[in-house]
Write a protein that holds these residues in place. Structure first.
Motif, PDB file in Angstrom:
ATOM      1  N   GLN A   1       0.821  -1.182   0.000  1.00 38.08           N
ATOM      2  CA  GLN A   1       0.000   0.000   0.000  1.00 38.08           C
ATOM      3  C   GLN A   1       0.870   1.253   0.000  1.00 38.08           C
ATOM      4  O   GLN A   1       2.082   1.183  -0.056  1.00 38.08           O
ATOM      5  N   VAL A   2       0.194   2.396   0.096  1.00 38.92           N
ATOM      6  CA  VAL A   2       0.872   3.682   0.044  1.00 38.92           C
ATOM      7  C   VAL A   2       0.683   4.417   1.362  1.00 38.92           C
ATOM      8  O   VAL A   2      -0.410   4.437   1.922  1.00 38.92           O
ATOM      9  N   HIS A   3       1.759   5.043   1.825  1.00 41.34           N
ATOM     10  CA  HIS A   3       1.698   5.901   3.010  1.00 41.34           C
ATOM     11  C   HIS A   3       1.882   7.334   2.533  1.00 41.34           C
ATOM     12  O   HIS A   3       2.861   7.642   1.848  1.00 41.34           O
ATOM     13  N   LEU A   4       0.930   8.202   2.894  1.00 40.94           N
ATOM     14  CA  LEU A   4       0.958   9.585   2.445  1.00 40.94           C
ATOM     15  C   LEU A   4       1.243  10.500   3.627  1.00 40.94           C
ATOM     16  O   LEU A   4       0.600  10.378   4.682  1.00 40.94           O
ATOM     17  N   VAL A   5       2.159  11.434   3.439  1.00 39.35           N
ATOM     18  CA  VAL A   5       2.485  12.399   4.479  1.00 39.35           C
ATOM     19  C   VAL A   5       2.403  13.792   3.895  1.00 39.35           C
ATOM     20  O   VAL A   5       3.170  14.146   2.983  1.00 39.35           O
ATOM     21  N   GLU A   6       1.487  14.591   4.425  1.00 38.31           N
ATOM     22  CA  GLU A   6       1.377  15.983   4.032  1.00 38.31           C
ATOM     23  C   GLU A   6       2.274  16.840   4.925  1.00 38.31           C
ATOM     24  O   GLU A   6       2.431  16.545   6.113  1.00 38.31           O
ATOM     25  N   SER A   7       2.811  17.889   4.351  1.00 44.33           N
ATOM     26  CA  SER A   7       3.630  18.825   5.107  1.00 44.33           C
ATOM     27  C   SER A   7       3.532  20.189   4.451  1.00 44.33           C
ATOM     28  O   SER A   7       3.010  20.328   3.337  1.00 44.33           O
ATOM     29  N   GLY A   8       4.076  21.183   5.142  1.00 50.30           N
ATOM     30  CA  GLY A   8       4.113  22.530   4.587  1.00 50.30           C
ATOM     31  C   GLY A   8       3.066  23.475   5.135  1.00 50.30           C
ATOM     32  O   GLY A   8       3.066  24.660   4.805  1.00 50.30           O
ATOM     33  N   GLY A   9       2.172  22.957   5.955  1.00 47.82           N
ATOM     34  CA  GLY A   9       1.174  23.832   6.549  1.00 47.82           C
ATOM     35  C   GLY A   9       1.780  24.744   7.599  1.00 47.82           C
ATOM     36  O   GLY A   9       2.948  24.618   7.969  1.00 47.82           O
ATOM     37  N   GLY A  10       0.974  25.676   8.051  1.00 50.61           N
ATOM     38  CA  GLY A  10       1.443  26.600   9.078  1.00 50.61           C
ATOM     39  C   GLY A  10       0.536  27.792   9.194  1.00 50.61           C
ATOM     40  O   GLY A  10      -0.589  27.795   8.690  1.00 50.61           O
ATOM     41  N   LEU A  11       1.049  28.816   9.868  1.00 52.91           N
ATOM     42  CA  LEU A  11       0.327  30.065  10.082  1.00 52.91           C
ATOM     43  C   LEU A  11       0.888  31.125   9.144  1.00 52.91           C
ATOM     44  O   LEU A  11       2.105  31.327   9.089  1.00 52.91           O
ATOM     45  N   VAL A  12       0.008  31.779   8.406  1.00 55.02           N
ATOM     46  CA  VAL A  12       0.439  32.803   7.463  1.00 55.02           C
ATOM     47  C   VAL A  12      -0.574  33.942   7.476  1.00 55.02           C
ATOM     48  O   VAL A  12      -1.759  33.724   7.769  1.00 55.02           O
ATOM     49  N   GLN A  13      -0.118  35.132   7.174  1.00 59.53           N
ATOM     50  CA  GLN A  13      -1.029  36.272   7.105  1.00 59.53           C
ATOM     51  C   GLN A  13      -1.784  36.264   5.777  1.00 59.53           C
ATOM     52  O   GLN A  13      -1.308  35.713   4.767  1.00 59.53           O
ATOM     53  N   ALA A  14      -2.937  36.875   5.782  1.00 58.74           N
ATOM     54  CA  ALA A  14      -3.718  36.999   4.556  1.00 58.74           C
ATOM     55  C   ALA A  14      -2.862  37.655   3.470  1.00 58.74           C
ATOM     56  O   ALA A  14      -2.130  38.604   3.736  1.00 58.74           O
ATOM     57  N   GLY A  15      -2.971  37.103   2.270  1.00 57.02           N
ATOM     58  CA  GLY A  15      -2.160  37.570   1.160  1.00 57.02           C
ATOM     59  C   GLY A  15      -0.859  36.812   0.986  1.00 57.02           C
ATOM     60  O   GLY A  15      -0.187  36.957  -0.041  1.00 57.02           O
ATOM     61  N   GLY A  16      -0.522  36.005   1.962  1.00 53.03           N
ATOM     62  CA  GLY A  16       0.715  35.250   1.903  1.00 53.03           C
ATOM     63  C   GLY A  16       0.585  33.963   1.110  1.00 53.03           C
ATOM     64  O   GLY A  16      -0.458  33.681   0.496  1.00 53.03           O
ATOM     65  N   SER A  17       1.673  33.177   1.137  1.00 53.80           N
ATOM     66  CA  SER A  17       1.734  31.953   0.356  1.00 53.80           C
ATOM     67  C   SER A  17       2.262  30.794   1.194  1.00 53.80           C
ATOM     68  O   SER A  17       3.023  30.996   2.148  1.00 53.80           O
ATOM     69  N   LEU A  18       1.848  29.619   0.818  1.00 54.49           N
ATOM     70  CA  LEU A  18       2.378  28.380   1.377  1.00 54.49           C
ATOM     71  C   LEU A  18       2.438  27.345   0.261  1.00 54.49           C
ATOM     72  O   LEU A  18       1.632  27.405  -0.682  1.00 54.49           O
ATOM     73  N   ARG A  19       3.355  26.401   0.401  1.00 50.45           N
ATOM     74  CA  ARG A  19       3.378  25.263  -0.520  1.00 50.45           C
ATOM     75  C   ARG A  19       3.255  23.992   0.289  1.00 50.45           C
ATOM     76  O   ARG A  19       4.111  23.694   1.132  1.00 50.45           O
ATOM     77  N   LEU A  20       2.200  23.262   0.028  1.00 52.94           N
ATOM     78  CA  LEU A  20       1.980  21.979   0.677  1.00 52.94           C
ATOM     79  C   LEU A  20       2.593  20.867  -0.162  1.00 52.94           C
ATOM     80  O   LEU A  20       2.603  20.943  -1.390  1.00 52.94           O
ATOM     81  N   SER A  21       3.074  19.858   0.527  1.00 57.56           N
ATOM     82  CA  SER A  21       3.614  18.679  -0.141  1.00 57.56           C
ATOM     83  C   SER A  21       2.881  17.438   0.341  1.00 57.56           C
ATOM     84  O   SER A  21       2.515  17.340   1.512  1.00 57.56           O
ATOM     85  N   CYS A  22       2.700  16.514  -0.559  1.00 51.85           N
ATOM     86  CA  CYS A  22       2.143  15.203  -0.238  1.00 51.85           C
ATOM     87  C   CYS A  22       3.151  14.179  -0.730  1.00 51.85           C
ATOM     88  O   CYS A  22       3.243  13.927  -1.937  1.00 51.85           O
ATOM     89  N   ALA A  23       3.902  13.642   0.199  1.00 50.44           N
ATOM     90  CA  ALA A  23       4.943  12.685  -0.143  1.00 50.44           C
ATOM     91  C   ALA A  23       4.429  11.271   0.064  1.00 50.44           C
ATOM     92  O   ALA A  23       3.900  10.938   1.127  1.00 50.44           O
ATOM     93  N   ALA A  24       4.581  10.459  -0.960  1.00 49.54           N
ATOM     94  CA  ALA A  24       4.107   9.076  -0.898  1.00 49.54           C
ATOM     95  C   ALA A  24       5.276   8.128  -0.743  1.00 49.54           C
ATOM     96  O   ALA A  24       6.343   8.334  -1.321  1.00 49.54           O
ATOM     97  N   SER A  25       5.055   7.088   0.035  1.00 46.48           N
ATOM     98  CA  SER A  25       6.058   6.038   0.180  1.00 46.48           C
ATOM     99  C   SER A  25       5.358   4.685   0.148  1.00 46.48           C
ATOM    100  O   SER A  25       4.163   4.583   0.384  1.00 46.48           O
ATOM    101  N   GLY A  26       6.127   3.679  -0.157  1.00 48.27           N
ATOM    102  CA  GLY A  26       5.565   2.341  -0.229  1.00 48.27           C
ATOM    103  C   GLY A  26       5.389   1.877  -1.653  1.00 48.27           C
ATOM    104  O   GLY A  26       5.812   0.797  -2.012  1.00 48.27           O
TER     105      GLY A  26
END
Length: 119
Positions: free
Chosen positions: A1-26
């Motif tokens: 099977q596949v194990h999924l791990v999301e990362s990259g979240g956090g606290l940001v001010q309005a108008g800002g940017s974030l990049r989320l990642s979904c890394a798969a293993s298995g």
């Protein structure tokens, strides 16, 4: 099977940017459709964006169209969600979903990553 791990979240001010990642293993997810969903407190989980196996086709919720970009790097077995011009209403837990794998996997979820946008 596949194990999924999301990362990259956090606290940001309005108008800002974030990049989320979904890394798969298995196993590789290069032959799977991958989507991002989100769930805000007290609300149902909702679709955000989806990318096809080849990466040649993407689909976005109207609420994020023009601000978010989904992409994938099959060599890294990872899918990304670039989020720009963030708004307080984007605050939610963001989940990665892998589905329609040619090798049989259906509807696999990650554990989620929290995104909080302050006004």
């Amino acid at each position: 099977q596949v194990h999924l791990v999301e990362s990259g979240g956090g606290l940001v001010q309005a108008g800002g940017s974030l990049r989320l990642s979904c890394a798969a293993s298995g196993r590789t997810v290069s032959s799977c459709t991958v989507a991002w969903f989100r769930q805000a407190p007290g609300k149902e989980r909702e679709f955000v964006a989806r990318i096809t196996r080849s990466g040649g086709s993407t689909l976005y919720a109207d609420s994020v169209k023009g601000r978010f970009t989904i992409s994938r790097d099959n060599a890294k077995n990872t899918v990304y969600l670039q989020m720009n011009s963030l708004k307080p209403e984007d605050t939610a837990v963001y989940y990665c979903n892998v589905d329609e794998c040619t090798w049989g996997l259906r509807n696999q979820w990650g554990q989620g990553t929290q995104v909080t946008v302050s006004s």
